[in-house]
Design a protein around this motif. Sequence first.
Motif, PDB file in Angstrom:
ATOM      1  N   SER A 264      -1.858   6.109   1.528  1.00 37.35           N
ATOM      2  CA  SER A 264      -1.453   5.155   2.672  1.00 37.35           C
ATOM      3  C   SER A 264      -2.074   3.700   2.153  1.00 37.35           C
ATOM      4  O   SER A 264      -2.961   3.825   1.385  1.00 37.35           O
ATOM      5  CB  SER A 264      -2.124   5.507   3.817  1.00 37.35           C
ATOM      6  OG  SER A 264      -3.670   5.653   3.656  1.00 37.35           O
ATOM      7  N   LEU A 265      -1.202   2.859   2.606  1.00 41.33           N
ATOM      8  CA  LEU A 265      -1.659   1.451   2.270  1.00 41.33           C
ATOM      9  C   LEU A 265      -1.758   0.718   3.443  1.00 41.33           C
ATOM     10  O   LEU A 265      -1.212   0.542   4.408  1.00 41.33           O
ATOM     11  CB  LEU A 265      -0.622   0.976   1.454  1.00 41.33           C
ATOM     12  CG  LEU A 265      -0.282   1.371  -0.088  1.00 41.33           C
ATOM     13  CD1 LEU A 265       0.865   0.681  -0.764  1.00 41.33           C
ATOM     14  CD2 LEU A 265      -1.388   1.162  -0.924  1.00 41.33           C
ATOM     15  N   THR A 266      -2.886  -0.445   3.450  1.00 43.81           N
ATOM     16  CA  THR A 266      -3.027  -1.098   4.438  1.00 43.81           C
ATOM     17  C   THR A 266      -2.453  -2.504   4.167  1.00 43.81           C
ATOM     18  O   THR A 266      -1.876  -2.753   3.115  1.00 43.81           O
ATOM     19  CB  THR A 266      -4.555  -1.545   4.624  1.00 43.81           C
ATOM     20  OG1 THR A 266      -5.130  -2.119   3.573  1.00 43.81           O
ATOM     21  CG2 THR A 266      -5.318  -0.092   4.763  1.00 43.81           C
ATOM     22  N   TYR A 267      -2.570  -3.503   5.000  1.00 42.11           N
ATOM     23  CA  TYR A 267      -2.236  -4.958   4.711  1.00 42.11           C
ATOM     24  C   TYR A 267      -2.721  -5.443   3.321  1.00 42.11           C
ATOM     25  O   TYR A 267      -2.010  -6.534   2.753  1.00 42.11           O
ATOM     26  CB  TYR A 267      -2.530  -5.774   5.751  1.00 42.11           C
ATOM     27  CG  TYR A 267      -4.134  -6.111   5.971  1.00 42.11           C
ATOM     28  CD1 TYR A 267      -4.679  -7.252   5.291  1.00 42.11           C
ATOM     29  CD2 TYR A 267      -4.997  -5.221   6.616  1.00 42.11           C
ATOM     30  CE1 TYR A 267      -5.964  -7.581   5.470  1.00 42.11           C
ATOM     31  CE2 TYR A 267      -6.468  -5.505   6.431  1.00 42.11           C
ATOM     32  CZ  TYR A 267      -6.752  -6.639   6.139  1.00 42.11           C
ATOM     33  OH  TYR A 267      -7.972  -6.940   6.047  1.00 42.11           O
ATOM     34  N   LEU A 268      -3.799  -4.951   2.842  1.00 38.93           N
ATOM     35  CA  LEU A 268      -4.520  -5.371   1.481  1.00 38.93           C
ATOM     36  C   LEU A 268      -3.408  -5.105   0.382  1.00 38.93           C
ATOM     37  O   LEU A 268      -3.671  -5.689  -0.582  1.00 38.93           O
ATOM     38  CB  LEU A 268      -5.769  -4.559   1.407  1.00 38.93           C
ATOM     39  CG  LEU A 268      -6.856  -4.842   2.332  1.00 38.93           C
ATOM     40  CD1 LEU A 268      -8.044  -3.924   2.252  1.00 38.93           C
ATOM     41  CD2 LEU A 268      -7.164  -6.282   2.332  1.00 38.93           C
TER      42      LEU A 268
ATOM     43  N   ALA B 126       2.226  -3.456   6.636  1.00 39.90           N
ATOM     44  CA  ALA B 126       2.928  -4.824   6.033  1.00 39.90           C
ATOM     45  C   ALA B 126       2.108  -5.761   5.788  1.00 39.90           C
ATOM     46  O   ALA B 126       0.726  -5.865   6.090  1.00 39.90           O
ATOM     47  CB  ALA B 126       3.819  -5.403   7.306  1.00 39.90           C
ATOM     48  N   ALA B 127       2.195  -6.840   4.692  1.00 41.40           N
ATOM     49  CA  ALA B 127       1.383  -7.891   4.107  1.00 41.40           C
ATOM     50  C   ALA B 127       0.742  -8.540   5.306  1.00 41.40           C
ATOM     51  O   ALA B 127       1.381  -8.640   6.385  1.00 41.40           O
ATOM     52  CB  ALA B 127       2.153  -8.665   3.359  1.00 41.40           C
ATOM     53  N   TYR B 128      -0.453  -9.195   4.967  1.00 39.29           N
ATOM     54  CA  TYR B 128      -0.968 -10.086   6.359  1.00 39.29           C
ATOM     55  C   TYR B 128      -0.204 -11.174   6.519  1.00 39.29           C
ATOM     56  O   TYR B 128      -0.029 -11.449   7.674  1.00 39.29           O
ATOM     57  CB  TYR B 128      -2.460 -10.305   5.561  1.00 39.29           C
ATOM     58  CG  TYR B 128      -3.185 -11.273   6.399  1.00 39.29           C
ATOM     59  CD1 TYR B 128      -4.073 -10.451   7.469  1.00 39.29           C
ATOM     60  CD2 TYR B 128      -3.251 -12.695   6.671  1.00 39.29           C
ATOM     61  CE1 TYR B 128      -4.825 -11.151   8.555  1.00 39.29           C
ATOM     62  CE2 TYR B 128      -4.067 -13.310   7.701  1.00 39.29           C
ATOM     63  CZ  TYR B 128      -4.698 -12.539   8.691  1.00 39.29           C
ATOM     64  OH  TYR B 128      -5.458 -13.096   9.393  1.00 39.29           O
ATOM     65  N   GLU B 129       0.745 -11.735   5.673  1.00 41.07           N
ATOM     66  CA  GLU B 129       1.457 -12.789   5.958  1.00 41.07           C
ATOM     67  C   GLU B 129       2.753 -12.313   6.867  1.00 41.07           C
ATOM     68  O   GLU B 129       3.292 -13.282   7.233  1.00 41.07           O
ATOM     69  CB  GLU B 129       1.928 -13.137   4.767  1.00 41.07           C
ATOM     70  CG  GLU B 129       1.086 -13.874   3.869  1.00 41.07           C
ATOM     71  CD  GLU B 129       0.128 -13.276   2.959  1.00 41.07           C
ATOM     72  OE1 GLU B 129      -0.645 -13.666   2.282  1.00 41.07           O
ATOM     73  OE2 GLU B 129       0.149 -11.891   3.144  1.00 41.07           O
ATOM     74  N   SER B 130       2.820 -11.017   7.224  1.00 43.15           N
ATOM     75  CA  SER B 130       3.931 -10.588   8.106  1.00 43.15           C
ATOM     76  C   SER B 130       3.318 -10.807   9.467  1.00 43.15           C
ATOM     77  O   SER B 130       3.964 -10.585  10.472  1.00 43.15           O
ATOM     78  CB  SER B 130       4.104  -9.112   7.926  1.00 43.15           C
ATOM     79  OG  SER B 130       4.795  -8.915   6.669  1.00 43.15           O
ATOM     80  N   GLN B 131       1.995 -11.091   9.496  1.00 48.43           N
ATOM     81  CA  GLN B 131       1.387 -11.447  10.907  1.00 48.43           C
ATOM     82  C   GLN B 131       1.263 -10.491  11.884  1.00 48.43           C
ATOM     83  O   GLN B 131       1.535 -10.509  13.095  1.00 48.43           O
ATOM     84  CB  GLN B 131       1.976 -12.686  11.387  1.00 48.43           C
ATOM     85  CG  GLN B 131       1.715 -13.859  10.445  1.00 48.43           C
ATOM     86  CD  GLN B 131       2.005 -15.303  11.103  1.00 48.43           C
ATOM     87  OE1 GLN B 131       1.596 -16.152  10.388  1.00 48.43           O
ATOM     88  NE2 GLN B 131       2.654 -15.451  12.139  1.00 48.43           N
TER      89      GLN B 131
END
Length: 661
Positions: free
Chosen positions: A533-537, A559-564
């Motif tokens: 599993s992967l977080t926004y990190l 999703a990436a942090y930039e996906s908000q």
Amino acid sequence: MPEAHQIELLSPARDADIGIEAVNHGADAVYIGGPGFGARADAGNAVRDIARLAAHAHRFNARIFVTLNTILRDDELEDARRLAWQLYEAGADALIVQDMGLLELDLPPIQLHASTQTDIRTPEKARFLQDAGLSQIVPARELDLQQIAAIRDALDPARCSIEFFIHGALCVAYSGQCYISHAHTGRSANRGDCSQACRLPYQVLDAQGRFVAHDAHVLSMKDNNQSLNLRPLIDAGVRSFKIEGRYKDMGYVKNITAHYRRLFDEVLDERPELARASAGRTTFTFAPDPLQNFNREFTDYFVNGRQQDIGAFDTPKNPGQPIGFVTQVAADHFELRTDDPALTLANGDGLCYWDQQKELVGAQANRVEALGDGAWRVFPKDAMAALHDLRKGTTVHRNRSMDWVRTLEKKSADRRIGVWLNLSESDDGLALTATDEEGNTASAQVQLAWQAPKDEANGEARLRESLAKLGETIFAPIDIALAWSRPWFVPASVANALRRSAIEALEAARAAAWQRLPRATPVQPPTPYPEDSLTYLANVFNHRARDFYARHGVKVIDAAYESQEEEGEVSLMITKHCVRFSLSLCPKQAKGVIGVKGTVKAEPLQLVNGKEKLTLRFDCKPCEMHVVGRAKRSVLQQGAREAAAQALRFYRARPGVGQDG
């Protein structure tokens, strides 16, 4: 890919001209940004300029690596793919990438290197990236020698090399793991536009709201300098040694490249099992000195374990070096005496001092007068009234020497490839064979009417002198052999023409022998990612990146942090630097100290800069610090407006939330 025994000095370039000088000053490889998608938004270059740099570098078998290391939206992937092909056709040797979505595209057969933003801290992550087709990886700057060696042991040196930062500015966060800039300004560090919140001054408050530090730059690190650790780093498995600085000027790149070129040449002379990754030897017209360039003082960071004094807490500026002290203050000037009477000042020198509030005050010299015996009169650029707290006895630093600047504005290095020249008789004249130190060979011939020289000794000396005139080329003579049956008269014009033809042929032979670095083949079937599993990190910002991780066995992909999608409080920065430790408030430091048992705890601290507030939380088991905060509502709203107005497409993990590219 360079063989395991080769040592690569990797220098930065803001533009092609700086890159050319990096090569001239001894770089084995240069990394530079292309016209887009590089992690330094203001350091882009046209493809034609990269082609010009690559052509120069390849003359010495040096390599050009181009940064394509931002995270990408779906609507940017096709442009990035086309750019990759353009860079390949321009002669680039490798692309430095962060976004794994690129590995799902139809890329050219160009070597791929993992950017520092891929956040490689474990052998498992390093091995995975090797198996995914990355040929060079950058372990986190925060790793120590034992951790780097563990990564080396996990890799196949014939397939993947270790690259490591050895000099320059230090980002306090694990690379790729800082989102403060995006949260506060909408400018993403992972997209090349960091606002550098780490260099700001903060009030540090404890859990009870008491001041721990006042206006301290507690997230600002000193600059990296591994000059004393090159041999241990080689022994730990590092093969590419990287200088930070794609925003730095020509003088910085010249000086720091020359500094490490000298150090590595010493190592290579000691250890015959090691070799340079490119051709030629470099000589300099100056003595390299890292102290002459902008620096926040130096640290070797975590290479030898956690150190107390790694922060530049007083100022993120360049304090320079102490040179003397003030002896007199007048209405329009001040006088100082240098610690070294031989030291000279020049008009335009950058001078500074610490005021009573521990703030660095600049006092640039507009004009200086030598008074003799180490005494100087300085007329500053600014009014004396602006130089508060400047008084008799104040220590003066110099952070820019105009004499040094002017030295590096001139030609300051000469790089030459050794060549053996052999002159022999041919059927109707003479043949000159040139063989360089890498074994490339070329010949040229000239017709000659056989005629004995009038002065045999002087004739031979003049001939050798003519053949040795390689000053306008990249070669230097190692030896000149005259393999003929007897001396002949060779006019200087004939010798010069023969030399030029042979050297031109040798350059052509070198160009024909140049080979591209091979693209690594990913392991099949795809190697499972170390986590499921992967977080926004993980910075997954497009569907191709999502597909890449899914193909490698990951089940849950945020999703990436930039996906908000992270609207609440999260870790906006993860760092090995610990404010508590640096302020001597770490529970491990207090352990065993009489009178403080149980009173020093890893409770959260708060950072305050104006209206900005961040929380520091401490994860003591891995000895890491998390800077916690949330995205500003205005940033989230602006991001949503831009996505809608410009039809931006990017990966969102939550169905029905916003736009699902």
